[in-house]
Design a protein around this motif. Structure first.
Motif, mmCIF file in Angstrom:
data_model
loop_
_atom_site.group_PDB
_atom_site.id
_atom_site.type_symbol
_atom_site.label_atom_id
_atom_site.label_comp_id
_atom_site.label_asym_id
_atom_site.label_seq_id
_atom_site.Cartn_x
_atom_site.Cartn_y
_atom_site.Cartn_z
ATOM 1 N N SER A 15 95.104 45.717 110.965
ATOM 2 C CA SER A 15 96.072 44.897 110.265
ATOM 3 C C SER A 15 95.901 45.138 108.772
ATOM 4 O O SER A 15 95.121 46.000 108.362
ATOM 5 C CB SER A 15 95.846 43.421 110.606
ATOM 6 O OG SER A 15 96.859 42.618 110.039
ATOM 7 N N LYS A 16 96.631 44.390 107.941
ATOM 8 C CA LYS A 16 96.492 44.502 106.488
ATOM 9 C C LYS A 16 96.280 43.124 105.894
ATOM 10 O O LYS A 16 96.920 42.152 106.314
ATOM 11 C CB LYS A 16 97.747 45.108 105.853
ATOM 12 C CG LYS A 16 97.835 46.590 105.964
ATOM 13 C CD LYS A 16 98.968 47.122 105.113
ATOM 14 C CE LYS A 16 99.035 48.629 105.260
ATOM 15 N NZ LYS A 16 100.116 49.209 104.492
ATOM 16 N N ASP A 17 95.413 43.037 104.900
ATOM 17 C CA ASP A 17 95.239 41.817 104.145
ATOM 18 C C ASP A 17 96.533 41.563 103.369
ATOM 19 O O ASP A 17 97.029 42.458 102.673
ATOM 20 C CB ASP A 17 94.058 41.963 103.183
ATOM 21 C CG ASP A 17 93.808 40.695 102.407
ATOM 22 O OD1 ASP A 17 94.515 40.481 101.405
ATOM 23 O OD2 ASP A 17 92.907 39.928 102.801
ATOM 24 N N GLU A 18 97.104 40.375 103.507
ATOM 25 C CA GLU A 18 98.394 40.077 102.885
ATOM 26 C C GLU A 18 98.334 40.129 101.359
ATOM 27 O O GLU A 18 99.309 40.469 100.708
ATOM 28 C CB GLU A 18 98.898 38.710 103.339
ATOM 29 C CG GLU A 18 99.305 38.672 104.783
ATOM 30 C CD GLU A 18 99.817 37.312 105.206
ATOM 31 O OE1 GLU A 18 100.016 36.429 104.347
ATOM 32 O OE2 GLU A 18 100.017 37.129 106.413
ATOM 33 N N VAL A 19 97.186 39.788 100.780
ATOM 34 C CA VAL A 19 97.072 39.745 99.327
ATOM 35 C C VAL A 19 96.766 41.126 98.747
ATOM 36 O O VAL A 19 97.478 41.629 97.880
ATOM 37 C CB VAL A 19 95.990 38.729 98.893
ATOM 38 C CG1 VAL A 19 95.796 38.751 97.390
ATOM 39 C CG2 VAL A 19 96.342 37.332 99.382
ATOM 40 N N SER A 20 95.700 41.755 99.245
ATOM 41 C CA SER A 20 95.261 43.033 98.668
ATOM 42 C C SER A 20 95.966 44.246 99.267
ATOM 43 O O SER A 20 95.988 45.304 98.659
ATOM 44 C CB SER A 20 93.753 43.200 98.853
ATOM 45 O OG SER A 20 93.449 43.404 100.227
ATOM 46 N N GLY A 21 96.491 44.105 100.472
ATOM 47 C CA GLY A 21 97.104 45.234 101.155
ATOM 48 C C GLY A 21 96.087 46.166 101.797
ATOM 49 O O GLY A 21 96.455 47.157 102.413
ATOM 50 N N HIS A 77 93.463 54.226 118.024
ATOM 51 C CA HIS A 77 92.231 54.931 118.378
ATOM 52 C C HIS A 77 91.648 55.514 117.101
ATOM 53 O O HIS A 77 92.374 55.842 116.157
ATOM 54 C CB HIS A 77 92.503 56.036 119.398
ATOM 55 C CG HIS A 77 91.246 56.589 119.976
ATOM 56 N ND1 HIS A 77 90.596 57.669 119.432
ATOM 57 C CD2 HIS A 77 90.490 56.175 121.029
ATOM 58 C CE1 HIS A 77 89.506 57.913 120.129
ATOM 59 N NE2 HIS A 77 89.417 57.026 121.103
ATOM 60 N N VAL A 78 90.339 55.643 117.069
ATOM 61 C CA VAL A 78 89.654 56.155 115.881
ATOM 62 C C VAL A 78 90.225 57.501 115.434
ATOM 63 O O VAL A 78 90.289 57.786 114.238
ATOM 64 C CB VAL A 78 88.123 56.217 116.122
ATOM 65 C CG1 VAL A 78 87.756 57.288 117.130
ATOM 66 C CG2 VAL A 78 87.374 56.417 114.830
ATOM 67 N N ASN A 79 90.686 58.315 116.367
ATOM 68 C CA ASN A 79 91.257 59.625 116.031
ATOM 69 C C ASN A 79 92.589 59.536 115.296
ATOM 70 O O ASN A 79 93.016 60.509 114.690
ATOM 71 C CB ASN A 79 91.438 60.475 117.289
ATOM 72 C CG ASN A 79 90.113 60.846 117.923
ATOM 73 O OD1 ASN A 79 89.087 60.853 117.261
ATOM 74 N ND2 ASN A 79 90.146 61.129 119.207
ATOM 75 N N GLY A 80 93.253 58.374 115.336
ATOM 76 C CA GLY A 80 94.537 58.220 114.678
ATOM 77 C C GLY A 80 94.510 57.293 113.473
ATOM 78 O O GLY A 80 95.555 56.945 112.939
ATOM 79 N N MET A 81 93.298 56.924 113.046
ATOM 80 C CA MET A 81 93.180 55.994 111.921
ATOM 81 C C MET A 81 93.167 56.736 110.589
ATOM 82 O O MET A 81 92.735 57.883 110.511
ATOM 83 C CB MET A 81 91.911 55.146 112.085
ATOM 84 C CG MET A 81 91.994 54.205 113.276
ATOM 85 S SD MET A 81 90.439 53.391 113.697
ATOM 86 C CE MET A 81 90.145 52.402 112.245
ATOM 87 N N THR A 82 93.651 56.045 109.549
ATOM 88 C CA THR A 82 93.648 56.620 108.206
ATOM 89 C C THR A 82 92.239 56.557 107.614
ATOM 90 O O THR A 82 91.370 55.845 108.124
ATOM 91 C CB THR A 82 94.604 55.851 107.281
ATOM 92 O OG1 THR A 82 94.082 54.522 107.078
ATOM 93 C CG2 THR A 82 96.014 55.794 107.843
ATOM 94 N N MET A 83 92.033 57.263 106.524
ATOM 95 C CA MET A 83 90.735 57.234 105.843
ATOM 96 C C MET A 83 90.397 55.814 105.379
ATOM 97 O O MET A 83 89.255 55.376 105.480
ATOM 98 C CB MET A 83 90.721 58.199 104.654
ATOM 99 C CG MET A 83 90.847 59.665 105.063
ATOM 100 S SD MET A 83 89.529 60.206 106.178
ATOM 101 C CE MET A 83 88.188 60.372 105.045
ATOM 102 N N ALA A 84 91.390 55.072 104.885
ATOM 103 C CA ALA A 84 91.162 53.698 104.423
ATOM 104 C C ALA A 84 90.755 52.790 105.586
ATOM 105 O O ALA A 84 89.880 51.931 105.440
ATOM 106 C CB ALA A 84 92.413 53.152 103.737
ATOM 107 N N GLU A 85 91.386 52.989 106.747
ATOM 108 C CA GLU A 85 91.032 52.186 107.927
ATOM 109 C C GLU A 85 89.625 52.511 108.395
ATOM 110 O O GLU A 85 88.842 51.613 108.724
ATOM 111 C CB GLU A 85 92.050 52.422 109.042
ATOM 112 C CG GLU A 85 93.430 51.866 108.695
ATOM 113 C CD GLU A 85 94.539 52.398 109.569
ATOM 114 O OE1 GLU A 85 95.658 51.848 109.471
ATOM 115 O OE2 GLU A 85 94.326 53.359 110.347
ATOM 116 N N LEU A 86 89.271 53.793 108.404
ATOM 117 C CA LEU A 86 87.911 54.191 108.784
ATOM 118 C C LEU A 86 86.884 53.636 107.812
ATOM 119 O O LEU A 86 85.797 53.204 108.214
ATOM 120 C CB LEU A 86 87.807 55.714 108.870
ATOM 121 C CG LEU A 86 88.597 56.363 110.017
ATOM 122 C CD1 LEU A 86 88.620 57.874 109.845
ATOM 123 C CD2 LEU A 86 88.022 55.968 111.360
#
Length: 97
Positions: A15-21, A77-86
């Protein structure tokens, strides 16, 4: 309750933090088929302790899996996550030690 569970190796709820993104990432422990078979949901550890019954001190100490938080997000899945998500996963791992 759930009809069936199975491991969710490598899967996360993102998900994303609503304030910081910035991404908020919850590692999944298991997949669960709901009782009526109408859906498969991801389960995470109850990181808040107590779930819906926080007023009970004995309930607070029970380990359990719960559904993902009721916020907008997606299973990845971990293989489809962005660098920021990882990076958010690694940040959570290091803050628990």
């Amino acid at each position: 309750m759930y009809k069936q569970t199975s491991p969710a190796d490598g899967w996360h709820f993102v998900s994303k933090d609503e304030v910081s993104g910035k991404p908020i990432v919850f590692p999944l422990a298991a997949w669960a088929v709901v009782d009526d078979g109408s859906a498969v949901i991801g389960l995470v550890g109850d990181v808040l302790g107590g779930g819906p019954r926080r007023e009970s001190s004995s309930y607070n100490s029970m380990a359990r899996l719960i559904g993902v938080p009721p916020i907008e997000g997606a299973y990845k899945h971990v293989n489809g996550m962005t660098m920021a998500e990882l990076a958010a996963v690694k940040s959570n791992d290091s803050s628990e030690n």
